[in-house]
Design a protein around this motif. Structure first.
Motif, PDB file in Angstrom:
ATOM      1  N   LYS A   1      -5.390  18.797   0.521  1.00  0.00           N
ATOM      2  CA  LYS A   1      -5.917  17.575   1.124  1.00  0.00           C
ATOM      3  C   LYS A   1      -4.736  16.658   1.416  1.00  0.00           C
ATOM      4  O   LYS A   1      -3.855  16.483   0.556  1.00  0.00           O
ATOM      5  N   PHE A   2      -4.698  16.080   2.633  1.00  0.00           N
ATOM      6  CA  PHE A   2      -3.561  15.231   2.989  1.00  0.00           C
ATOM      7  C   PHE A   2      -3.999  14.072   3.876  1.00  0.00           C
ATOM      8  O   PHE A   2      -5.078  14.095   4.472  1.00  0.00           O
ATOM      9  N   ALA A   3      -3.132  13.057   3.950  1.00  0.00           N
ATOM     10  CA  ALA A   3      -3.324  11.923   4.849  1.00  0.00           C
ATOM     11  C   ALA A   3      -1.953  11.413   5.258  1.00  0.00           C
ATOM     12  O   ALA A   3      -0.986  11.510   4.493  1.00  0.00           O
ATOM     13  N   VAL A   4      -1.863  10.888   6.461  1.00  0.00           N
ATOM     14  CA  VAL A   4      -0.631  10.246   6.930  1.00  0.00           C
ATOM     15  C   VAL A   4      -0.661   8.806   6.431  1.00  0.00           C
ATOM     16  O   VAL A   4      -1.694   8.138   6.484  1.00  0.00           O
ATOM     17  N   GLU A   5       0.492   8.350   5.953  1.00  0.00           N
ATOM     18  CA  GLU A   5       0.595   6.985   5.421  1.00  0.00           C
ATOM     19  C   GLU A   5       1.808   6.312   6.046  1.00  0.00           C
ATOM     20  O   GLU A   5       2.884   6.915   6.116  1.00  0.00           O
ATOM     21  N   VAL A   6       1.622   5.082   6.492  1.00  0.00           N
ATOM     22  CA  VAL A   6       2.713   4.295   7.074  1.00  0.00           C
ATOM     23  C   VAL A   6       2.921   3.091   6.174  1.00  0.00           C
ATOM     24  O   VAL A   6       1.974   2.356   5.867  1.00  0.00           O
ATOM     25  N   ILE A   7       4.166   2.908   5.748  1.00  0.00           N
ATOM     26  CA  ILE A   7       4.499   1.810   4.837  1.00  0.00           C
ATOM     27  C   ILE A   7       5.550   0.944   5.509  1.00  0.00           C
ATOM     28  O   ILE A   7       6.535   1.457   6.058  1.00  0.00           O
ATOM     29  N   GLY A   8       5.350  -0.367   5.459  1.00  0.00           N
ATOM     30  CA  GLY A   8       6.274  -1.261   6.141  1.00  0.00           C
ATOM     31  C   GLY A   8       6.740  -2.411   5.290  1.00  0.00           C
ATOM     32  O   GLY A   8       6.556  -2.432   4.075  1.00  0.00           O
ATOM     33  N   ASP A   9       7.310  -3.370   5.979  1.00  0.00           N
ATOM     34  CA  ASP A   9       7.911  -4.528   5.342  1.00  0.00           C
ATOM     35  C   ASP A   9       6.866  -5.405   4.659  1.00  0.00           C
ATOM     36  O   ASP A   9       5.671  -5.278   4.874  1.00  0.00           O
ATOM     37  N   VAL A  10       7.394  -6.296   3.845  1.00  0.00           N
ATOM     38  CA  VAL A  10       6.533  -7.204   3.096  1.00  0.00           C
ATOM     39  C   VAL A  10       6.121  -8.370   3.991  1.00  0.00           C
ATOM     40  O   VAL A  10       6.951  -8.983   4.663  1.00  0.00           O
ATOM     41  N   ARG A  11       4.813  -8.642   4.005  1.00  0.00           N
ATOM     42  CA  ARG A  11       4.276  -9.822   4.685  1.00  0.00           C
ATOM     43  C   ARG A  11       3.385 -10.539   3.692  1.00  0.00           C
ATOM     44  O   ARG A  11       2.499  -9.916   3.098  1.00  0.00           O
ATOM     45  N   ASN A  12       3.615 -11.809   3.502  1.00  0.00           N
ATOM     46  CA  ASN A  12       2.821 -12.588   2.562  1.00  0.00           C
ATOM     47  C   ASN A  12       2.823 -11.951   1.174  1.00  0.00           C
ATOM     48  O   ASN A  12       1.783 -11.805   0.535  1.00  0.00           O
ATOM     49  N   ASN A  13       4.001 -11.528   0.705  1.00  0.00           N
ATOM     50  CA  ASN A  13       4.171 -10.894  -0.599  1.00  0.00           C
ATOM     51  C   ASN A  13       3.390  -9.587  -0.750  1.00  0.00           C
ATOM     52  O   ASN A  13       2.998  -9.218  -1.848  1.00  0.00           O
ATOM     53  N   ASP A  14       3.123  -8.910   0.343  1.00  0.00           N
ATOM     54  CA  ASP A  14       2.408  -7.640   0.317  1.00  0.00           C
ATOM     55  C   ASP A  14       3.076  -6.656   1.268  1.00  0.00           C
ATOM     56  O   ASP A  14       3.624  -7.053   2.293  1.00  0.00           O
ATOM     57  N   TYR A  15       3.005  -5.357   0.945  1.00  0.00           N
ATOM     58  CA  TYR A  15       3.498  -4.324   1.837  1.00  0.00           C
ATOM     59  C   TYR A  15       2.459  -4.029   2.905  1.00  0.00           C
ATOM     60  O   TYR A  15       1.260  -4.072   2.633  1.00  0.00           O
ATOM     61  N   TYR A  16       2.934  -3.713   4.097  1.00  0.00           N
ATOM     62  CA  TYR A  16       2.039  -3.226   5.139  1.00  0.00           C
ATOM     63  C   TYR A  16       1.799  -1.743   4.851  1.00  0.00           C
ATOM     64  O   TYR A  16       2.748  -0.965   4.747  1.00  0.00           O
ATOM     65  N   ILE A  17       0.553  -1.335   4.695  1.00  0.00           N
ATOM     66  CA  ILE A  17       0.209   0.070   4.465  1.00  0.00           C
ATOM     67  C   ILE A  17      -0.962   0.424   5.380  1.00  0.00           C
ATOM     68  O   ILE A  17      -1.987  -0.272   5.385  1.00  0.00           O
ATOM     69  N   TRP A  18      -0.774   1.492   6.145  1.00  0.00           N
ATOM     70  CA  TRP A  18      -1.830   2.020   7.011  1.00  0.00           C
ATOM     71  C   TRP A  18      -1.915   3.512   6.743  1.00  0.00           C
ATOM     72  O   TRP A  18      -0.900   4.174   6.541  1.00  0.00           O
ATOM     73  N   GLN A  19      -3.136   4.056   6.717  1.00  0.00           N
ATOM     74  CA  GLN A  19      -3.270   5.494   6.470  1.00  0.00           C
ATOM     75  C   GLN A  19      -4.432   6.081   7.263  1.00  0.00           C
ATOM     76  O   GLN A  19      -5.358   5.366   7.643  1.00  0.00           O
ATOM     77  N   THR A  20      -4.344   7.374   7.480  1.00  0.00           N
ATOM     78  CA  THR A  20      -5.422   8.087   8.169  1.00  0.00           C
ATOM     79  C   THR A  20      -6.485   8.493   7.164  1.00  0.00           C
ATOM     80  O   THR A  20      -6.262   8.443   5.954  1.00  0.00           O
ATOM     81  N   LEU A  21      -7.602   8.929   7.690  1.00  0.00           N
ATOM     82  CA  LEU A  21      -8.597   9.557   6.826  1.00  0.00           C
ATOM     83  C   LEU A  21      -8.037  10.882   6.330  1.00  0.00           C
ATOM     84  O   LEU A  21      -7.237  11.527   7.020  1.00  0.00           O
ATOM     85  N   PRO A  22      -8.420  11.322   5.136  1.00  0.00           N
ATOM     86  CA  PRO A  22      -7.918  12.604   4.632  1.00  0.00           C
ATOM     87  C   PRO A  22      -8.371  13.771   5.510  1.00  0.00           C
ATOM     88  O   PRO A  22      -9.445  13.738   6.107  1.00  0.00           O
ATOM     89  N   ALA A  23      -7.527  14.777   5.566  1.00  0.00           N
ATOM     90  CA  ALA A  23      -7.828  16.035   6.249  1.00  0.00           C
ATOM     91  C   ALA A  23      -7.436  17.167   5.308  1.00  0.00           C
ATOM     92  O   ALA A  23      -6.845  16.924   4.250  1.00  0.00           O
ATOM     93  N   THR A  24      -7.738  18.387   5.692  1.00  0.00           N
ATOM     94  CA  THR A  24      -7.470  19.538   4.831  1.00  0.00           C
ATOM     95  C   THR A  24      -6.775  20.633   5.622  1.00  0.00           C
ATOM     96  O   THR A  24      -7.121  20.882   6.776  1.00  0.00           O
ATOM     97  N   ILE A  25      -5.782  21.268   4.988  1.00  0.00           N
ATOM     98  CA  ILE A  25      -5.181  22.480   5.553  1.00  0.00           C
ATOM     99  C   ILE A  25      -5.324  23.592   4.512  1.00  0.00           C
ATOM    100  O   ILE A  25      -5.148  23.356   3.321  1.00  0.00           O
ATOM    101  N   PRO A  26      -5.639  24.790   4.968  1.00  0.00           N
ATOM    102  CA  PRO A  26      -5.742  25.910   4.029  1.00  0.00           C
ATOM    103  C   PRO A  26      -4.378  26.543   3.788  1.00  0.00           C
ATOM    104  O   PRO A  26      -3.577  26.681   4.701  1.00  0.00           O
TER     105      PRO A  26
END
Length: 135
Positions: free
Chosen positions: A76-101
């Motif tokens: 099970k995997f997901a793509v995750e994007v992590i960025g700079d801090v804004r308002n004392n928080d990290y920017y985090i965006w991710q895809t829905l999980p997917a599966t590879i056999p």
């Protein structure tokens, strides 16, 4: 196709929109987080990130390591994007999980090497050759 025991021999390529939630992610860290068939979770940094100024997409890849292929089964995997801090928080965006056999491989130990019937003569010839070079 991903086979149990593969290591750094498979690339899975992704193309995603460059702008997510109105944020340009071209300078952010892109990772793939995953849980292998043994239930162990890891993160891998994306490789071969490609984006041109005029592009509206980003192309990147996941180099499949041995921790992904440690066992056959679904990963099970997901793509995750992590960025700079804004308002004392990290920017985090991710895809829905997917599966590879991960397909089962063949587990073996050692090599079956055919011995030369003249192995003794081969060794003697090498010793003679080295001896002649020294003299």
């Amino acid at each position: 196709m991903v086979i149990q025991g593969d290591n750094d021999s498979q690339l899975i390529t992704f193309v995603i929109d460059r702008y997510q939630d109105g944020v340009d992610i071209k300078d952010k860290i892109i990772t793939i987080k995953y849980i292998n068939a043994l239930g162990k979770g890891y993160r891998a940094k994306a490789v071969k990130n490609e984006v041109k100024e005029e592009d509206t997409t980003i192309t990147f890849a996941w180099l499949i390591s041995m921790s992904v292929t440690a066992a056959s089964g679904n990963v099970k995997f997901a793509v995750e994007v992590i960025g700079d801090v804004r308002n004392n928080d990290y920017y985090i965006w991710q895809t829905l999980p997917a599966t590879i056999p991960v397909q089962a491989g063949i587990g073996v130990t050692g090599f079956d090497e055919e011995e030369s019937p003249d192995w003794y003569l081969d060794i003697l010839n090498k010793i003679q050759y080295l001896s002649d070079k020294i003299d």
